[in-house]
Write an enzyme that holds these catalytic residues in place. Structure first.
Site, PDB file in Angstrom:
ATOM      1  N   SER A  32       0.868  -1.174   0.000  1.00 53.99           N
ATOM      2  CA  SER A  32       0.000   0.000   0.000  1.00 53.99           C
ATOM      3  C   SER A  32       0.903   1.223   0.000  1.00 53.99           C
ATOM      4  O   SER A  32       2.097   1.136   0.331  1.00 53.99           O
ATOM      5  CB  SER A  32      -0.872  -0.014   1.260  1.00 53.99           C
ATOM      6  OG  SER A  32      -1.434   1.255   1.522  1.00 53.99           O
ATOM      7  N   TYR A  76      -2.018  -1.243  10.558  1.00 51.89           N
ATOM      8  CA  TYR A  76      -1.953  -1.372   9.100  1.00 51.89           C
ATOM      9  C   TYR A  76      -0.622  -0.850   8.564  1.00 51.89           C
ATOM     10  O   TYR A  76       0.033  -1.504   7.744  1.00 51.89           O
ATOM     11  CB  TYR A  76      -3.124  -0.605   8.489  1.00 51.89           C
ATOM     12  CG  TYR A  76      -3.336  -0.832   7.014  1.00 51.89           C
ATOM     13  CD1 TYR A  76      -4.137  -1.877   6.566  1.00 51.89           C
ATOM     14  CD2 TYR A  76      -2.770   0.010   6.060  1.00 51.89           C
ATOM     15  CE1 TYR A  76      -4.359  -2.085   5.218  1.00 51.89           C
ATOM     16  CE2 TYR A  76      -2.983  -0.183   4.708  1.00 51.89           C
ATOM     17  CZ  TYR A  76      -3.779  -1.236   4.291  1.00 51.89           C
ATOM     18  OH  TYR A  76      -3.985  -1.437   2.949  1.00 51.89           O
TER      19      TYR A  76
END
Length: 271
Positions: free
Chosen positions: A153, A166
């Site tokens: 990401s 995350y």
């Protein structure tokens, strides 16, 4: 009365697919029941691969299997909870292509972040990819060819507030991918990350309320003030666009591409 979830900009027109022939190859895609994982499973099956599609969502896997009917390749589904690390490693045995995609998200300030959720996020998004890679490498090494693509990401390259688990998992995945690239190079195995910005997936849509609460803004401002604030291109990435990047990294032309992070972030990291 709960405010409605703000509508997201409509999808961009579909792009032409890169040329890819994976006939005779076996691919494993995690988190394949929806979003990016589903797009990757369909893309690899369209290239002729036999795809092992794993997820804990049985209904989503059934829908994927129905949609994959008629493609050149084959999609076999398996309900799998990646917190079962031994089962994850075993599922990757004998695959030629491994796509580590499964993920989860919780938006909370550090002092309010539940430790059990932090542990689960790191298990699913970092420890499970390690075990999957560990399970896949013996076969890849034996045949002198393999492709590992880790769905990272922009948060593997940049941090954002309120996403401690995350961000930590994605940063760790970037390092794991580079290590796999260095070790795999003498064996014909590449390992890369694809690192998108915000993608049009249920995971992104589901976090709008949490983002609004964490940042103290109305839900209708989350898209412009949070999700797309730092991107030069003011739209979401489509799952199919991410799948095309994954497909490229599996082509013969990408044999010299390893150890990288391919950012699909609309210019976010250009700042």
């Amino acid at each position: 009365m709960t405010a409605p979830t703000p509508s997201l900009p409509g999808p961009v027109p579909p792009h032409h697919s890169v040329a890819l022939d994976l006939g005779g190859r076996t691919a494993l895609v995690t988190g394949a029941a929806g979003g990016i994982g589903r797009a990757c499973a369909l893309r690899l099956a369209s290239a002729g691969a036999e795809v092992r599609a794993v997820d804990r969502d049985a209904d989503g896997l059934a829908a994927l299997a129905a949609r994959a009917g008629g493609l050149p390749g084959l999609v076999r589904t398996q309900v799998l909870d990646l917190t079962d690390l031994d089962a994850a490693e075993k599922a990757a045995e004998g695959v030629d292509v491994l796509v580590n995609n499964a993920g989860l998200q919780l938006v909370r300030p550090l002092e309010e972040f539940p430790p059990d959720v932090f542990h689960t996020v790191l298990t699913v998004m970092l420890e499970a990819p390690f075990r999957l890679i560990r399970g896949a490498l013996p076969h890849m090494y034996a045949q002198g060819w393999g492709r590992i693509v880790n769905l990272s990401s922009v948060h593997g390259l940049r941090a954002s507030a309120y996403k401690s688990a995350y961000v930590a998992a994605k940063h760790g995945l970037e390092g794991l991918s580079k290590t796999a690239a260095l070790e795999g190079a003498p064996h014909g195995v590449t390992s890369n990350c694809v690192s998108p910005g915000y993608v049009r997936t249920p995971l992104v849509e589901a976090q709008i309320a949490d983002q609004a609460a964490a940042h103290g803004i109305p839900p209708e401002r989350v898209l412009t003030d949070v999700l797309l604030r730092d991107a030069a291109l003011k739209r979401l990435v489509e799952p199919e666009e991410v799948a095309e990047a994954v497909a490229y990294l599996c082509t013969p032309q990408a044999a010299f591409v390893t150890g990288i992070s391919l950012a699909l972030d609309g210019g976010w990291t250009a700042h």
